[in-house]
Write an enzyme that holds these catalytic residues in place. Sequence first.
Site, PDB file in Angstrom:
ATOM      1  N   CYS A 129       0.822  -1.209   0.000  1.00 28.99           N
ATOM      2  CA  CYS A 129       0.000   0.000   0.000  1.00 28.99           C
ATOM      3  C   CYS A 129       0.854   1.257   0.000  1.00 28.99           C
ATOM      4  O   CYS A 129       0.647   2.171  -0.785  1.00 28.99           O
ATOM      5  CB  CYS A 129      -0.945  -0.004   1.200  1.00 28.99           C
ATOM      6  SG  CYS A 129      -2.020   1.450   1.248  1.00 28.99           S
TER       7      CYS A 129
ATOM      8  N   CYS B 186      -1.665   1.561  -3.121  1.00 28.22           N
ATOM      9  CA  CYS B 186      -2.744   2.535  -3.074  1.00 28.22           C
ATOM     10  C   CYS B 186      -2.290   3.966  -2.785  1.00 28.22           C
ATOM     11  O   CYS B 186      -2.862   4.912  -3.324  1.00 28.22           O
ATOM     12  CB  CYS B 186      -3.806   2.103  -2.068  1.00 28.22           C
ATOM     13  SG  CYS B 186      -3.190   1.456  -0.510  1.00 28.22           S
TER      14      CYS B 186
ATOM     15  N   LYS C 111      -0.313   5.381  -5.919  1.00 25.78           N
ATOM     16  CA  LYS C 111      -1.273   5.369  -7.024  1.00 25.78           C
ATOM     17  C   LYS C 111      -2.296   6.483  -6.871  1.00 25.78           C
ATOM     18  O   LYS C 111      -2.628   7.174  -7.850  1.00 25.78           O
ATOM     19  CB  LYS C 111      -1.966   4.012  -7.091  1.00 25.78           C
ATOM     20  CG  LYS C 111      -2.974   3.873  -8.217  1.00 25.78           C
ATOM     21  CD  LYS C 111      -3.542   2.467  -8.242  1.00 25.78           C
ATOM     22  CE  LYS C 111      -4.208   2.129  -6.927  1.00 25.78           C
ATOM     23  NZ  LYS C 111      -4.691   0.738  -6.865  1.00 25.78           N
TER      24      LYS C 111
ATOM     25  N   TYR D  99      -9.577  -3.451 -10.629  1.00 25.49           N
ATOM     26  CA  TYR D  99      -9.447  -2.056 -10.225  1.00 25.49           C
ATOM     27  C   TYR D  99      -8.066  -1.483 -10.546  1.00 25.49           C
ATOM     28  O   TYR D  99      -7.936  -0.303 -10.899  1.00 25.49           O
ATOM     29  CB  TYR D  99      -9.776  -1.891  -8.741  1.00 25.49           C
ATOM     30  CG  TYR D  99      -8.757  -2.440  -7.775  1.00 25.49           C
ATOM     31  CD1 TYR D  99      -7.771  -1.610  -7.253  1.00 25.49           C
ATOM     32  CD2 TYR D  99      -8.771  -3.771  -7.388  1.00 25.49           C
ATOM     33  CE1 TYR D  99      -6.821  -2.106  -6.361  1.00 25.49           C
ATOM     34  CE2 TYR D  99      -7.830  -4.277  -6.513  1.00 25.49           C
ATOM     35  CZ  TYR D  99      -6.862  -3.441  -6.000  1.00 25.49           C
ATOM     36  OH  TYR D  99      -5.924  -3.934  -5.124  1.00 25.49           O
TER      37      TYR D  99
ATOM     38  N   GLU E 260      -7.676   1.851 -12.840  1.00 22.27           N
ATOM     39  CA  GLU E 260      -7.091   3.053 -12.262  1.00 22.27           C
ATOM     40  C   GLU E 260      -5.905   3.553 -13.079  1.00 22.27           C
ATOM     41  O   GLU E 260      -5.794   4.745 -13.376  1.00 22.27           O
ATOM     42  CB  GLU E 260      -6.695   2.779 -10.813  1.00 22.27           C
ATOM     43  CG  GLU E 260      -7.909   2.648  -9.914  1.00 22.27           C
ATOM     44  CD  GLU E 260      -7.587   2.174  -8.505  1.00 22.27           C
ATOM     45  OE1 GLU E 260      -8.442   2.365  -7.621  1.00 22.27           O
ATOM     46  OE2 GLU E 260      -6.502   1.608  -8.281  1.00 22.27           O
TER      47      GLU E 260
ATOM     48  N   HIS F 123     -27.463  21.126   0.784  1.00 23.32           N
ATOM     49  CA  HIS F 123     -27.571  21.671  -0.566  1.00 23.32           C
ATOM     50  C   HIS F 123     -26.718  22.924  -0.729  1.00 23.32           C
ATOM     51  O   HIS F 123     -26.644  23.736   0.182  1.00 23.32           O
ATOM     52  CB  HIS F 123     -29.040  22.006  -0.852  1.00 23.32           C
ATOM     53  CG  HIS F 123     -29.281  22.525  -2.225  1.00 23.32           C
ATOM     54  ND1 HIS F 123     -29.280  21.712  -3.335  1.00 23.32           N
ATOM     55  CD2 HIS F 123     -29.498  23.794  -2.671  1.00 23.32           C
ATOM     56  CE1 HIS F 123     -29.520  22.447  -4.405  1.00 23.32           C
ATOM     57  NE2 HIS F 123     -29.647  23.711  -4.029  1.00 23.32           N
TER      58      HIS F 123
ATOM     59  N   GLU G 293     -26.095  15.038  -1.332  1.00 23.43           N
ATOM     60  CA  GLU G 293     -27.513  15.160  -0.994  1.00 23.43           C
ATOM     61  C   GLU G 293     -28.379  14.202  -1.798  1.00 23.43           C
ATOM     62  O   GLU G 293     -29.503  13.875  -1.411  1.00 23.43           O
ATOM     63  CB  GLU G 293     -28.001  16.595  -1.204  1.00 23.43           C
ATOM     64  CG  GLU G 293     -28.092  17.033  -2.658  1.00 23.43           C
ATOM     65  CD  GLU G 293     -28.644  18.442  -2.814  1.00 23.43           C
ATOM     66  OE1 GLU G 293     -29.698  18.726  -2.209  1.00 23.43           O
ATOM     67  OE2 GLU G 293     -28.012  19.250  -3.512  1.00 23.43           O
TER      68      GLU G 293
END
Length: 448
Positions: free
Chosen positions: A43, A48, A51, A178, A182, A437, A442
Amino acid sequence: MPEYDYDLFTIGAGSGGVRASRVAAAHGAKVAVAEEYRVGGTCVIRGCVPKKMLVYGSMFAEELGHAETLGWTIEGKRFDWATLRDFVNADVDRLEGLYGNTLASHDVEVFAERATITGPHSLRLASGREVTAKYILVATGAWPAMPEFPGLEHCISSNEVFHLEQQPKCLMVVGGGYIAMEFAGIFNALGSEVTVVNRTDRILRSYDAQIVDRMLHIAMGRGIDFRMHSQIKSVEKGADGCLVVDLGDSNPVKVDQVLIATGRDPNSVGLGLECAGIEMADNGAIKVDEYNRTSCDSIYAVGDVTDRVQLTPVAIREGHAFADTVFGGNPRMIDYGSIPSAVFSQPPLAGVGLTEEEARAKYGDVKVYTSDFRPMKNIFSPHAERGLYKMIVEATSEKVLGIHMIGPESPEILQAAAVAVKAGLTKQAFDDTVALHPSMAEELVLLK
Protein backbone atom coordinates in the site's frame (compact mmCIF):
# COMPACT_ATOMS: atom_id res chain seq x y z
CA MET A 1 17.11 -17.92 29.96
CA PRO A 2 13.91 -17.31 27.97
CA GLU A 3 12.61 -20.28 26.01
CA TYR A 4 12.46 -18.23 22.78
CA ASP A 5 14.38 -15.27 21.36
CA TYR A 6 11.14 -13.40 20.72
CA ASP A 7 7.52 -13.60 21.76
CA LEU A 8 6.52 -12.67 18.19
CA PHE A 9 8.41 -12.74 14.94
CA THR A 10 6.60 -11.14 12.00
CA ILE A 11 7.53 -11.83 8.39
CA GLY A 12 6.58 -8.78 6.35
CA ALA A 13 6.43 -5.12 7.35
CA GLY A 14 3.36 -4.08 5.41
CA SER A 15 0.19 -2.58 6.82
CA GLY A 16 -0.97 -5.76 8.58
CA GLY A 17 2.45 -6.78 9.85
CA VAL A 18 3.34 -3.35 11.20
CA ARG A 19 0.01 -2.96 12.99
CA ALA A 20 0.24 -6.45 14.52
CA SER A 21 3.84 -5.92 15.65
CA ARG A 22 3.19 -2.50 17.13
CA VAL A 23 0.11 -3.58 19.05
CA ALA A 24 1.75 -6.80 20.27
CA ALA A 25 4.72 -4.77 21.54
CA ALA A 26 2.32 -2.38 23.28
CA HIS A 27 0.86 -5.41 25.05
CA GLY A 28 4.34 -6.17 26.38
CA ALA A 29 5.61 -8.70 23.84
CA LYS A 30 9.20 -8.81 22.62
CA VAL A 31 8.78 -8.42 18.85
CA ALA A 32 10.93 -8.60 15.74
CA VAL A 33 10.05 -8.03 12.09
CA ALA A 34 11.84 -9.18 8.96
CA GLU A 35 11.28 -7.21 5.75
CA GLU A 36 13.35 -7.99 2.67
CA TYR A 37 12.37 -4.92 0.64
CA ARG A 38 11.02 -1.74 2.26
CA VAL A 39 8.99 -1.08 5.39
CA GLY A 40 5.43 -0.10 4.52
CA GLY A 41 4.41 -2.91 2.21
CA THR A 42 2.38 -2.80 -0.98
CA CYS A 43 0.00 0.00 0.00
CA VAL A 44 2.65 2.50 1.02
CA ILE A 45 5.50 1.56 -1.30
CA ARG A 46 3.93 0.37 -4.57
CA GLY A 47 0.17 0.43 -4.18
CA CYS A 48 -2.74 2.54 -3.07
CA VAL A 49 -0.83 5.52 -1.65
CA PRO A 50 1.47 6.38 -4.58
CA LYS A 51 -1.27 5.37 -7.02
CA LYS A 52 -3.76 7.78 -5.44
CA MET A 53 -1.15 10.53 -5.71
CA LEU A 54 -0.83 9.79 -9.42
CA VAL A 55 -4.61 9.97 -9.65
CA TYR A 56 -4.56 13.45 -8.10
CA GLY A 57 -1.81 14.51 -10.49
CA SER A 58 -3.67 13.24 -13.52
CA MET A 59 -6.99 14.75 -12.43
CA PHE A 60 -5.34 18.17 -12.45
CA ALA A 61 -5.10 17.87 -16.24
CA GLU A 62 -8.89 17.82 -16.41
CA GLU A 63 -9.16 20.78 -14.04
CA LEU A 64 -6.81 22.74 -16.30
CA GLY A 65 -9.09 21.88 -19.19
CA HIS A 66 -11.92 23.68 -17.37
CA ALA A 67 -9.80 26.71 -16.52
CA GLU A 68 -11.02 29.02 -19.29
CA THR A 69 -14.65 28.28 -18.48
CA LEU A 70 -13.88 29.24 -14.89
CA GLY A 71 -12.28 32.49 -15.99
CA TRP A 72 -8.62 31.48 -15.80
CA THR A 73 -6.05 31.91 -18.54
CA ILE A 74 -3.01 29.68 -18.14
CA GLU A 75 -0.23 30.18 -20.66
CA GLY A 76 2.52 27.71 -21.44
CA LYS A 77 1.00 24.83 -19.51
CA ARG A 78 2.74 21.49 -19.94
CA PHE A 79 3.12 18.24 -18.03
CA ASP A 80 6.40 16.66 -16.95
CA TRP A 81 6.12 13.00 -15.91
CA ALA A 82 9.48 12.97 -14.14
CA THR A 83 8.44 15.78 -11.80
CA LEU A 84 5.26 13.99 -10.69
CA ARG A 85 7.02 10.62 -10.49
CA ASP A 86 9.86 11.95 -8.35
CA PHE A 87 7.52 13.85 -6.02
CA VAL A 88 5.42 10.74 -5.46
CA ASN A 89 8.46 8.55 -4.81
CA ALA A 90 9.90 11.14 -2.42
CA ASP A 91 6.70 11.02 -0.40
CA VAL A 92 6.88 7.23 -0.39
CA ASP A 93 10.33 7.61 1.18
CA ARG A 94 8.85 9.90 3.81
CA LEU A 95 6.06 7.46 4.65
CA GLU A 96 8.50 4.56 4.84
CA GLY A 97 10.45 6.53 7.42
CA LEU A 98 7.31 7.11 9.47
CA TYR A 99 6.48 3.40 9.46
CA GLY A 100 10.02 2.63 10.56
CA ASN A 101 9.76 5.22 13.33
CA THR A 102 6.53 3.60 14.52
CA LEU A 103 8.24 0.24 14.91
CA ALA A 104 11.30 1.77 16.56
CA SER A 105 9.20 3.76 19.04
CA HIS A 106 7.64 0.49 20.19
CA ASP A 107 11.03 -1.25 20.50
CA VAL A 108 10.30 -3.61 17.63
CA GLU A 109 13.54 -4.98 16.20
CA VAL A 110 13.66 -4.81 12.39
CA PHE A 111 15.73 -7.13 10.22
CA ALA A 112 16.14 -5.75 6.69
CA GLU A 113 16.37 -9.19 5.12
CA ARG A 114 14.29 -12.19 4.14
CA ALA A 115 13.15 -14.67 6.78
CA THR A 116 11.98 -18.23 6.16
CA ILE A 117 10.25 -20.62 8.52
CA THR A 118 12.19 -23.72 9.53
CA GLY A 119 9.76 -25.08 12.11
CA PRO A 120 6.76 -24.19 14.31
CA HIS A 121 8.92 -21.84 16.40
CA SER A 122 12.04 -21.26 14.33
CA LEU A 123 13.20 -19.11 11.43
CA ARG A 124 16.32 -18.54 9.38
CA LEU A 125 17.33 -15.08 8.19
CA ALA A 126 19.01 -14.52 4.83
CA SER A 127 22.21 -13.67 6.70
CA GLY A 128 22.21 -17.20 8.10
CA ARG A 129 21.15 -16.27 11.62
CA GLU A 130 18.75 -18.67 13.31
CA VAL A 131 16.07 -17.25 15.61
CA THR A 132 13.18 -18.65 17.60
CA ALA A 133 9.80 -17.22 18.52
CA LYS A 134 6.85 -18.33 20.57
CA TYR A 135 4.57 -17.13 17.78
CA ILE A 136 5.23 -16.41 14.12
CA LEU A 137 3.05 -14.12 12.02
CA VAL A 138 3.15 -14.26 8.22
CA ALA A 139 2.13 -10.93 6.67
CA THR A 140 3.85 -11.01 3.29
CA GLY A 141 0.95 -9.68 1.24
CA ALA A 142 0.41 -10.44 -2.43
CA TRP A 143 2.37 -10.13 -5.67
CA PRO A 144 1.29 -9.22 -9.21
CA ALA A 145 -0.01 -12.21 -11.15
CA MET A 146 1.78 -12.45 -14.49
CA PRO A 147 0.36 -14.59 -17.31
CA GLU A 148 2.70 -16.63 -19.48
CA PHE A 149 3.28 -15.71 -23.12
CA PRO A 150 6.32 -15.11 -25.35
CA GLY A 151 7.76 -11.66 -24.71
CA LEU A 152 6.47 -11.25 -21.16
CA GLU A 153 9.92 -9.97 -20.19
CA HIS A 154 9.19 -6.79 -22.16
CA CYS A 155 6.13 -5.99 -20.01
CA ILE A 156 5.82 -4.38 -16.60
CA SER A 157 3.56 -4.86 -13.59
CA SER A 158 2.10 -2.30 -11.21
CA ASN A 159 5.32 -2.62 -9.18
CA GLU A 160 7.40 -0.98 -11.90
CA VAL A 161 4.93 1.56 -13.23
CA PHE A 162 5.83 4.08 -10.52
CA HIS A 163 9.41 4.21 -11.75
CA LEU A 164 9.01 4.61 -15.51
CA GLU A 165 11.74 6.75 -17.03
CA GLN A 166 9.28 8.30 -19.46
CA GLN A 167 5.54 8.57 -19.77
CA PRO A 168 4.41 6.15 -22.51
CA LYS A 169 2.75 7.84 -25.46
CA CYS A 170 0.88 4.61 -26.15
CA LEU A 171 0.08 2.27 -23.27
CA MET A 172 -1.63 -1.10 -23.25
CA VAL A 173 -3.16 -2.17 -19.94
CA VAL A 174 -3.99 -5.85 -19.57
CA GLY A 175 -6.73 -6.73 -17.08
CA GLY A 176 -10.23 -5.82 -15.99
CA GLY A 177 -9.83 -5.21 -12.25
CA TYR A 178 -9.45 -2.06 -10.22
CA ILE A 179 -5.67 -1.80 -10.75
CA ALA A 180 -6.11 -1.91 -14.53
CA MET A 181 -8.93 0.64 -14.53
CA GLU A 182 -7.09 3.05 -12.26
CA PHE A 183 -3.86 3.10 -14.26
CA ALA A 184 -5.80 3.29 -17.52
CA GLY A 185 -7.53 6.39 -16.18
CA ILE A 186 -4.32 7.94 -14.88
CA PHE A 187 -2.39 7.72 -18.14
CA ASN A 188 -5.41 8.58 -20.28
CA ALA A 189 -5.85 11.80 -18.30
CA LEU A 190 -2.15 12.58 -18.65
CA GLY A 191 -2.45 12.36 -22.42
CA SER A 192 -1.30 8.84 -23.21
CA GLU A 193 -3.16 6.79 -25.78
CA VAL A 194 -4.55 3.89 -23.72
CA THR A 195 -5.81 0.48 -24.80
CA VAL A 196 -7.32 -1.92 -22.27
CA VAL A 197 -7.22 -5.62 -23.09
CA ASN A 198 -9.54 -7.92 -21.15
CA ARG A 199 -10.11 -11.64 -21.68
CA THR A 200 -13.89 -11.43 -20.96
CA ASP A 201 -16.62 -8.91 -21.72
CA ARG A 202 -16.91 -7.70 -18.13
CA ILE A 203 -14.66 -5.52 -16.00
CA LEU A 204 -14.76 -4.87 -12.24
CA ARG A 205 -16.75 -8.03 -11.55
CA SER A 206 -17.27 -7.40 -7.84
CA TYR A 207 -18.97 -4.03 -8.40
CA ASP A 208 -22.56 -3.28 -9.33
CA ALA A 209 -23.04 -3.93 -13.06
CA GLN A 210 -25.07 -0.76 -13.70
CA ILE A 211 -22.41 1.43 -12.08
CA VAL A 212 -19.64 -0.34 -14.03
CA ASP A 213 -21.54 0.14 -17.28
CA ARG A 214 -21.67 3.88 -16.59
CA MET A 215 -17.94 3.94 -15.87
CA LEU A 216 -17.20 2.03 -19.06
CA HIS A 217 -19.31 4.43 -21.12
CA ILE A 218 -17.49 7.43 -19.64
CA ALA A 219 -14.05 5.87 -20.07
CA MET A 220 -14.75 5.15 -23.74
CA GLY A 221 -15.99 8.71 -24.17
CA ARG A 222 -12.68 9.92 -22.80
CA GLY A 223 -10.82 7.98 -25.44
CA ILE A 224 -9.82 4.70 -23.76
CA ASP A 225 -9.97 1.83 -26.28
CA PHE A 226 -11.34 -1.40 -24.79
CA ARG A 227 -10.53 -4.74 -26.45
CA MET A 228 -12.85 -7.28 -24.85
CA HIS A 229 -12.57 -11.05 -25.29
CA SER A 230 -8.89 -10.55 -26.07
CA GLN A 231 -5.65 -11.98 -24.74
CA ILE A 232 -2.04 -11.33 -25.55
CA LYS A 233 -0.49 -14.08 -27.65
CA SER A 234 2.98 -12.58 -27.78
CA VAL A 235 4.95 -9.36 -27.43
CA GLU A 236 7.95 -8.48 -29.57
CA LYS A 237 10.30 -5.56 -29.11
CA GLY A 238 11.13 -3.73 -32.31
CA ALA A 239 14.38 -2.08 -33.29
CA ASP A 240 12.86 1.29 -32.41
CA GLY A 241 12.12 0.13 -28.86
CA CYS A 242 8.37 -0.06 -29.39
CA LEU A 243 6.42 -3.19 -28.50
CA VAL A 244 4.36 -5.08 -31.07
CA VAL A 245 1.52 -6.93 -29.35
CA ASP A 246 -0.20 -9.87 -31.04
CA LEU A 247 -3.77 -10.27 -29.76
CA GLY A 248 -4.43 -13.20 -32.06
CA ASP A 249 -7.68 -12.03 -33.60
CA SER A 250 -6.74 -8.65 -35.06
CA ASN A 251 -3.85 -6.69 -36.49
CA PRO A 252 -0.88 -6.37 -34.11
CA VAL A 253 -0.98 -3.32 -31.84
CA LYS A 254 2.13 -1.15 -31.51
CA VAL A 255 2.64 0.50 -28.11
CA ASP A 256 5.41 2.00 -25.98
CA GLN A 257 4.60 -0.02 -22.87
CA VAL A 258 2.49 -2.98 -21.76
CA LEU A 259 1.24 -2.96 -18.18
CA ILE A 260 0.05 -6.31 -16.84
CA ALA A 261 -2.66 -5.78 -14.22
CA THR A 262 -4.42 -9.14 -14.06
CA GLY A 263 -4.70 -9.45 -10.30
CA ARG A 264 -2.47 -10.35 -7.37
CA ASP A 265 -1.51 -13.75 -5.98
CA PRO A 266 -0.74 -14.50 -2.30
CA ASN A 267 2.99 -13.99 -1.72
CA SER A 268 3.70 -17.32 -0.04
CA VAL A 269 6.33 -18.98 -2.23
CA GLY A 270 9.64 -19.82 -0.59
CA LEU A 271 8.64 -18.98 2.99
CA GLY A 272 9.26 -22.51 4.29
CA LEU A 273 5.62 -22.98 5.27
CA GLU A 274 5.87 -26.68 4.55
CA CYS A 275 8.41 -26.98 7.39
CA ALA A 276 5.61 -26.28 9.85
CA GLY A 277 2.93 -28.29 8.05
CA ILE A 278 0.88 -25.22 7.21
CA GLU A 279 -2.20 -25.94 5.11
CA MET A 280 -2.45 -23.97 1.88
CA ALA A 281 -5.19 -23.22 -0.63
CA ASP A 282 -4.79 -24.14 -4.29
CA ASN A 283 -3.93 -20.53 -5.21
CA GLY A 284 -1.13 -20.32 -2.65
CA ALA A 285 -3.13 -18.59 0.06
CA ILE A 286 -2.46 -19.53 3.67
CA LYS A 287 -5.55 -21.05 5.25
CA VAL A 288 -6.47 -19.53 8.61
CA ASP A 289 -9.33 -19.74 11.10
CA GLU A 290 -11.45 -16.87 12.38
CA TYR A 291 -8.63 -15.85 14.72
CA ASN A 292 -6.03 -15.77 11.91
CA ARG A 293 -4.41 -19.02 13.12
CA THR A 294 -2.97 -21.47 10.58
CA SER A 295 -3.02 -25.26 10.86
CA CYS A 296 0.11 -24.85 13.01
CA ASP A 297 -0.98 -23.50 16.41
CA SER A 298 2.05 -21.22 16.82
CA ILE A 299 1.87 -19.63 13.36
CA TYR A 300 -0.67 -17.03 12.25
CA ALA A 301 -1.24 -15.09 9.03
CA VAL A 302 -3.01 -11.85 8.15
CA GLY A 303 -3.58 -9.70 5.08
CA ASP A 304 -3.44 -10.48 1.39
CA VAL A 305 -1.38 -13.66 1.86
CA THR A 306 -4.57 -15.23 3.23
CA ASP A 307 -6.59 -14.00 0.22
CA ARG A 308 -9.74 -13.23 2.17
CA VAL A 309 -10.30 -9.57 1.35
CA GLN A 310 -7.35 -7.88 -0.35
CA LEU A 311 -7.74 -4.42 1.13
CA THR A 312 -5.29 -2.51 3.31
CA PRO A 313 -7.81 -1.53 6.03
CA VAL A 314 -8.79 -5.19 6.33
CA ALA A 315 -5.17 -6.29 6.78
CA ILE A 316 -4.73 -3.63 9.47
CA ARG A 317 -7.79 -4.84 11.35
CA GLU A 318 -6.70 -8.45 11.07
CA GLY A 319 -3.26 -7.58 12.41
CA HIS A 320 -4.73 -5.65 15.32
CA ALA A 321 -7.18 -8.43 16.14
CA PHE A 322 -4.36 -10.99 16.07
CA ALA A 323 -2.28 -8.97 18.53
CA ASP A 324 -5.22 -8.40 20.87
CA THR A 325 -6.13 -12.09 20.71
CA VAL A 326 -2.69 -13.57 21.30
CA PHE A 327 -1.02 -10.94 23.46
CA GLY A 328 -3.80 -8.74 24.83
CA GLY A 329 -6.08 -11.35 26.37
CA ASN A 330 -8.93 -10.07 24.21
CA PRO A 331 -9.92 -12.63 21.54
CA ARG A 332 -11.33 -10.77 18.53
CA MET A 333 -12.65 -11.76 15.13
CA ILE A 334 -13.16 -9.57 12.07
CA ASP A 335 -16.59 -8.96 10.60
CA TYR A 336 -16.18 -9.09 6.82
CA GLY A 337 -19.70 -7.89 6.07
CA SER A 338 -20.41 -4.54 4.39
CA ILE A 339 -16.81 -3.57 3.68
CA PRO A 340 -16.72 -0.40 1.56
CA SER A 341 -14.41 -0.27 -1.44
CA ALA A 342 -13.65 2.07 -4.29
CA VAL A 343 -12.06 2.23 -7.70
CA PHE A 344 -10.16 5.47 -8.24
CA SER A 345 -11.00 5.55 -11.90
CA GLN A 346 -11.93 8.84 -13.54
CA PRO A 347 -14.57 9.47 -12.36
CA PRO A 348 -14.27 7.17 -9.34
CA LEU A 349 -16.83 4.60 -8.32
CA ALA A 350 -17.51 3.15 -4.88
CA GLY A 351 -19.78 0.63 -3.24
CA VAL A 352 -20.73 -1.04 0.01
CA GLY A 353 -22.94 -4.03 0.75
CA LEU A 354 -24.74 -6.17 -1.81
CA THR A 355 -24.90 -5.33 -5.49
CA GLU A 356 -28.31 -5.46 -7.14
CA GLU A 357 -27.50 -8.86 -8.64
CA GLU A 358 -26.34 -10.25 -5.28
CA ALA A 359 -29.34 -8.81 -3.44
CA ARG A 360 -31.84 -10.36 -5.86
CA ALA A 361 -30.09 -13.72 -5.60
CA LYS A 362 -30.16 -13.65 -1.80
CA TYR A 363 -33.45 -11.91 -1.01
CA GLY A 364 -35.48 -12.30 -4.18
CA ASP A 365 -37.73 -9.28 -3.74
CA VAL A 366 -35.78 -6.04 -3.48
CA LYS A 367 -36.36 -2.39 -4.32
CA VAL A 368 -33.85 -0.22 -6.14
CA TYR A 369 -33.74 3.56 -5.78
CA THR A 370 -31.56 5.66 -8.06
CA SER A 371 -30.48 9.18 -8.87
CA ASP A 372 -29.07 9.82 -12.34
CA PHE A 373 -27.77 13.38 -12.41
CA ARG A 374 -25.13 15.69 -13.83
CA PRO A 375 -22.93 16.89 -10.95
CA MET A 376 -22.66 20.67 -10.73
CA LYS A 377 -18.88 20.34 -11.00
CA ASN A 378 -19.31 18.76 -14.43
CA ILE A 379 -21.15 21.80 -15.78
CA PHE A 380 -17.75 23.38 -16.40
CA SER A 381 -16.57 20.35 -18.36
CA PRO A 382 -17.06 19.81 -22.09
CA HIS A 383 -17.87 16.18 -21.23
CA ALA A 384 -21.58 15.70 -20.52
CA GLU A 385 -20.84 13.05 -17.89
CA ARG A 386 -23.53 12.05 -15.43
CA GLY A 387 -23.24 10.63 -11.95
CA LEU A 388 -25.30 7.65 -10.82
CA TYR A 389 -26.18 6.70 -7.25
CA LYS A 390 -28.25 3.66 -6.39
CA MET A 391 -29.56 2.09 -3.22
CA ILE A 392 -30.76 -1.50 -2.92
CA VAL A 393 -33.19 -2.28 -0.09
CA GLU A 394 -35.05 -5.35 1.15
CA ALA A 395 -38.58 -5.01 -0.20
CA THR A 396 -40.57 -5.42 3.01
CA SER A 397 -38.45 -3.80 5.71
CA GLU A 398 -36.62 -1.41 3.34
CA LYS A 399 -33.40 -2.16 5.19
CA VAL A 400 -30.54 -0.85 3.09
CA LEU A 401 -28.61 -3.78 1.61
CA GLY A 402 -26.18 -1.86 -0.58
CA ILE A 403 -25.22 1.58 -1.85
CA HIS A 404 -23.26 2.07 -5.06
CA MET A 405 -22.21 5.21 -6.89
CA ILE A 406 -20.10 6.79 -9.59
CA GLY A 407 -19.24 10.45 -9.86
CA PRO A 408 -16.79 13.04 -8.51
CA GLU A 409 -15.66 12.33 -4.93
CA SER A 410 -17.73 9.13 -4.72
CA PRO A 411 -15.28 7.37 -2.35
CA GLU A 412 -15.36 10.30 0.07
CA ILE A 413 -19.16 10.29 0.07
CA LEU A 414 -19.47 6.51 0.26
CA GLN A 415 -17.40 6.22 3.45
CA ALA A 416 -20.08 8.01 5.48
CA ALA A 417 -22.88 6.10 3.77
CA ALA A 418 -21.14 2.83 4.64
CA VAL A 419 -21.75 3.54 8.32
CA ALA A 420 -25.49 3.54 7.66
CA VAL A 421 -25.33 0.23 5.78
CA LYS A 422 -23.20 -1.36 8.50
CA ALA A 423 -25.65 -0.11 11.15
CA GLY A 424 -28.59 -1.72 9.33
CA LEU A 425 -30.52 1.50 8.74
CA THR A 426 -33.57 1.68 6.50
CA LYS A 427 -34.28 3.93 3.55
CA GLN A 428 -36.60 5.90 5.82
CA ALA A 429 -33.60 7.03 7.85
CA PHE A 430 -32.16 8.56 4.69
CA ASP A 431 -35.51 10.11 3.74
CA ASP A 432 -35.79 11.67 7.20
CA THR A 433 -32.40 13.36 6.85
CA VAL A 434 -32.40 16.93 5.55
CA ALA A 435 -30.36 17.41 2.37
CA LEU A 436 -27.14 19.38 2.43
CA HIS A 437 -27.57 21.67 -0.57
CA PRO A 438 -25.98 22.18 -3.00
CA SER A 439 -23.87 19.01 -2.88
CA MET A 440 -23.56 15.72 -4.68
CA ALA A 441 -23.98 13.82 -1.41
CA GLU A 442 -27.51 15.16 -0.99
CA GLU A 443 -28.62 12.78 -3.73
CA LEU A 444 -28.36 10.00 -1.12
CA VAL A 445 -31.33 11.42 0.79
CA LEU A 446 -33.31 12.25 -2.35
CA LEU A 447 -33.26 8.84 -4.05
CA LYS A 448 -36.46 7.89 -5.86
